[in-house]
Enzyme design. Structure first.
Site, PDB file in Angstrom:
ATOM      1  N   HIS A 116      -5.637  -9.774  13.120  1.00  0.00           N
ATOM      2  CA  HIS A 116      -4.462  -8.596  12.272  1.00  0.00           C
ATOM      3  C   HIS A 116      -4.511  -7.192  12.669  1.00  0.00           C
ATOM      4  O   HIS A 116      -5.730  -6.962  13.252  1.00  0.00           O
ATOM      5  CB  HIS A 116      -5.394  -8.632  11.103  1.00  0.00           C
ATOM      6  CG  HIS A 116      -4.643  -8.274   9.990  1.00  0.00           C
ATOM      7  ND1 HIS A 116      -3.156  -7.128  10.094  1.00  0.00           N
ATOM      8  CD2 HIS A 116      -3.851  -8.981   8.798  1.00  0.00           C
ATOM      9  CE1 HIS A 116      -2.913  -7.241   8.775  1.00  0.00           C
ATOM     10  NE2 HIS A 116      -2.453  -8.241   8.316  1.00  0.00           N
ATOM     11  N   GLU A 128       3.093 -12.204  12.255  1.00  0.00           N
ATOM     12  CA  GLU A 128       3.369 -10.886  11.348  1.00  0.00           C
ATOM     13  C   GLU A 128       3.735  -9.727  12.485  1.00  0.00           C
ATOM     14  O   GLU A 128       2.787  -8.953  13.142  1.00  0.00           O
ATOM     15  CB  GLU A 128       1.694 -10.453  10.880  1.00  0.00           C
ATOM     16  CG  GLU A 128       1.068 -11.104   9.750  1.00  0.00           C
ATOM     17  CD  GLU A 128       0.090 -10.662   9.180  1.00  0.00           C
ATOM     18  OE1 GLU A 128      -0.003 -11.087   7.772  1.00  0.00           O
ATOM     19  OE2 GLU A 128      -0.901 -10.251   9.198  1.00  0.00           O
ATOM     20  N   GLY A 160       0.047  -9.953   1.526  1.00  0.00           N
ATOM     21  CA  GLY A 160      -0.801  -8.719   1.730  1.00  0.00           C
ATOM     22  C   GLY A 160      -0.936  -8.462  -0.129  1.00  0.00           C
ATOM     23  O   GLY A 160      -1.718  -8.972  -1.179  1.00  0.00           O
ATOM     24  N   GLY A 161       0.088  -7.217  -0.148  1.00  0.00           N
ATOM     25  CA  GLY A 161       0.260  -6.364  -1.307  1.00  0.00           C
ATOM     26  C   GLY A 161      -0.001  -7.422  -2.275  1.00  0.00           C
ATOM     27  O   GLY A 161      -0.338  -7.291  -3.201  1.00  0.00           O
ATOM     28  N   GLY A 176       3.216  -4.593   4.863  1.00  0.00           N
ATOM     29  CA  GLY A 176       3.586  -3.398   4.160  1.00  0.00           C
ATOM     30  C   GLY A 176       4.237  -2.281   3.845  1.00  0.00           C
ATOM     31  O   GLY A 176       4.069  -1.353   3.423  1.00  0.00           O
ATOM     32  N   SER A 204       5.243  -8.470   4.356  1.00  0.00           N
ATOM     33  CA  SER A 204       5.643  -7.614   2.613  1.00  0.00           C
ATOM     34  C   SER A 204       6.355  -8.640   2.128  1.00  0.00           C
ATOM     35  O   SER A 204       7.270  -8.562   1.571  1.00  0.00           O
ATOM     36  CB  SER A 204       6.825  -6.530   3.437  1.00  0.00           C
ATOM     37  OG  SER A 204       6.891  -4.957   4.111  1.00  0.00           O
ATOM     38  N   ASN A 264      -4.057 -12.164   1.428  1.00  0.00           N
ATOM     39  CA  ASN A 264      -4.853 -11.339   2.073  1.00  0.00           C
ATOM     40  C   ASN A 264      -5.294 -10.157   0.947  1.00  0.00           C
ATOM     41  O   ASN A 264      -4.330  -8.841   0.822  1.00  0.00           O
ATOM     42  CB  ASN A 264      -4.078 -11.083   3.852  1.00  0.00           C
ATOM     43  CG  ASN A 264      -4.994 -10.180   4.110  1.00  0.00           C
ATOM     44  OD1 ASN A 264      -6.164  -9.165   4.261  1.00  0.00           O
ATOM     45  ND2 ASN A 264      -4.224  -9.479   5.474  1.00  0.00           N
ATOM     46  N   TRP A 265      -6.414  -9.762   0.483  1.00  0.00           N
ATOM     47  CA  TRP A 265      -6.816  -8.636  -0.269  1.00  0.00           C
ATOM     48  C   TRP A 265      -7.205  -7.386   0.419  1.00  0.00           C
ATOM     49  O   TRP A 265      -6.956  -6.484  -0.297  1.00  0.00           O
ATOM     50  CB  TRP A 265      -7.715  -9.011  -1.721  1.00  0.00           C
ATOM     51  CG  TRP A 265      -7.313  -9.435  -2.673  1.00  0.00           C
ATOM     52  CD1 TRP A 265      -5.639 -10.851  -2.515  1.00  0.00           C
ATOM     53  CD2 TRP A 265      -8.139 -10.320  -3.270  1.00  0.00           C
ATOM     54  NE1 TRP A 265      -5.848 -10.676  -3.205  1.00  0.00           N
ATOM     55  CE2 TRP A 265      -7.172 -10.958  -4.510  1.00  0.00           C
ATOM     56  CE3 TRP A 265      -9.460  -9.601  -3.993  1.00  0.00           C
ATOM     57  CZ2 TRP A 265      -7.413 -11.657  -5.702  1.00  0.00           C
ATOM     58  CZ3 TRP A 265      -9.735 -10.405  -5.373  1.00  0.00           C
ATOM     59  CH2 TRP A 265      -8.921 -11.274  -6.034  1.00  0.00           C
ATOM     60  N   LYS A 266      -7.410  -7.424   1.958  1.00  0.00           N
ATOM     61  CA  LYS A 266      -7.135  -6.680   2.373  1.00  0.00           C
ATOM     62  C   LYS A 266      -8.450  -5.483   2.273  1.00  0.00           C
ATOM     63  O   LYS A 266      -9.620  -6.280   1.087  1.00  0.00           O
ATOM     64  CB  LYS A 266      -6.353  -5.615   2.974  1.00  0.00           C
ATOM     65  CG  LYS A 266      -5.675  -6.098   3.010  1.00  0.00           C
ATOM     66  CD  LYS A 266      -3.735  -5.412   3.579  1.00  0.00           C
ATOM     67  CE  LYS A 266      -3.150  -6.035   4.277  1.00  0.00           C
ATOM     68  NZ  LYS A 266      -1.823  -5.360   4.954  1.00  0.00           N
ATOM     69  N   GLU A 270      -3.879  -5.064  11.995  1.00  0.00           N
ATOM     70  CA  GLU A 270      -5.397  -3.812  10.903  1.00  0.00           C
ATOM     71  C   GLU A 270      -6.133  -3.317  11.723  1.00  0.00           C
ATOM     72  O   GLU A 270      -6.433  -2.704  11.601  1.00  0.00           O
ATOM     73  CB  GLU A 270      -4.686  -3.976   9.941  1.00  0.00           C
ATOM     74  CG  GLU A 270      -3.904  -3.309   9.036  1.00  0.00           C
ATOM     75  CD  GLU A 270      -3.396  -3.915   7.693  1.00  0.00           C
ATOM     76  OE1 GLU A 270      -4.370  -4.615   7.244  1.00  0.00           O
ATOM     77  OE2 GLU A 270      -2.140  -3.972   7.347  1.00  0.00           O
TER      78      GLU A 270
HETATM   79  P1  PGA Z   1       1.621  -6.910   3.503  1.00  0.00           P
HETATM   80  O1  PGA Z   1       0.886  -7.399   3.701  1.00  0.00           O
HETATM   81  O2  PGA Z   1       2.367  -8.472   2.326  1.00  0.00           O
HETATM   82  O3  PGA Z   1       1.230  -6.226   2.117  1.00  0.00           O
HETATM   83  O4  PGA Z   1       2.800  -6.500   3.933  1.00  0.00           O
HETATM   84  C1  PGA Z   1       0.227  -9.100   4.842  1.00  0.00           C
HETATM   85  C2  PGA Z   1      -0.685  -8.636   5.815  1.00  0.00           C
HETATM   86  O5  PGA Z   1      -0.980  -7.686   6.468  1.00  0.00           O
HETATM   87  O6  PGA Z   1      -1.278  -9.737   6.108  1.00  0.00           O
END
Ligand code: PGA
Length: 245
Positions: A100, A169, A227-228, A175, A206, A11-13, A102
């Site tokens: 998600h 999640e 993500g990250g 994050g 994470s 997930n590149w956000k 976010e």
């Molecule tokens: P993260 O993000 O690995 O940076 O914690 C995961 C996500 O939001 O899908």
């Protein structure tokens, strides 16, 4: 060490430009040669601006492409700034992340999520449905209740669930570098599996090469939403390698 089928969803956000697509060469090369590749599904979910170029780049690869969200409407219409699931499919997306945290945080509720899931499925996309408790929920010890609600409402009247993957999640883990104890994760995944009649369950929050061993001991997990760490091809490859070693 695992030898079951595992998903690795990147997930590149809201990160990445055209240059970032070069990082896929490394992952593609690794994936082709990796001896466990029959057991792996890799899906990259870039921002919409990169979807088409990424899908073109990966045309001959087994790596697939997905979007990070979609509009709840399947039809075309006057929705400035939005993209419907058919449009995503049209430019090469096979998957879409829905629910998600976010996006929940900025007003996406269970009802909208439910509509999005239904219309994404109708449009022929596979859905990565995100659920997870906040830190407050965890402190109040209502994690299961929250997950139960998110699943009930999110999947309301969704009859055919075969194209749905759940991504568990915990919001407090995204994050932040904070992760669950393996025992707690295993218990929660079991709870979700039972509730969803055995859908595939990914873990997200994470995940990185340093902590991946904490998760690989949880045998009921079907993969990871990353993500990250997914923006760095070396870290992403490392996570995959360590999952199988
Ligand atoms: P993260 O993000 O690995 O940076 O914690 C995961 C996500 O939001 O899908």
């Amino acid at each position: 060490m695992t030898n079951k089928y595992m998903y690795f969803i990147a997930n590149w956000k809201m990160y990445g430009g055209l240059k970032s697509l070069n990082s896929l060469d490394k992952v593609n090369k690794f994936f082709k040669r990796f001896k466990m590749n029959k057991f792996i599904k890799i899906v990259y979910c870039p921002p919409n601006t990169l979807l088409y170029s990424m899908a073109l780049k990966l045309k001959k690869s087994k790596i697939e492409v997905g979007a990070q969200n979609c509009h709840e409407n399947k039809d075309y219409g006057a929705f400035t700034g939005s993209v419907n699931p058919i449009m995503l499919k049209n430019v090469g997306a096979k998957y879409v992340i829905i629910g998600h945290s976010e996006n929940r945080k900025i007003g996406e509720n269970n009802k909208i999520i439910n509509l999005k899931i239904k219309n994404a499925l109708k449009s022929g996309l596979k859905v990565i449905f995100c659920i997870g408790e906040t830190l407050q929920d965890k402190r109040k010890k209502i994690t299961k209740k929250v997950l139960n609600n998110q699943i009930e409402f999110g999947l309301k009247k969704v009859n055919n669930k075969k194209n749905i993957i759940i991504a568990y999640e915990p919001v407090w883990s995204i994050g932040t570098g904070l992760i669950l104890k393996s025992k707690d994760l295993s218990e929660t995944v079991n709870f979700i599996k039972k509730k969803t009649k055995n859908l595939k369950i990914l873990y997200g929050g994470s995940v990185n090469p340093k902590n991946i061993h904490e998760f690989t001991s949880v045998s009921n997990i079907d993969g990871f939403l990353i993500g990250g760490a997914s923006q760095d091809p070396n870290k992403f490859i490392d996570i995959i390698k360590k999952t199988f070693n």
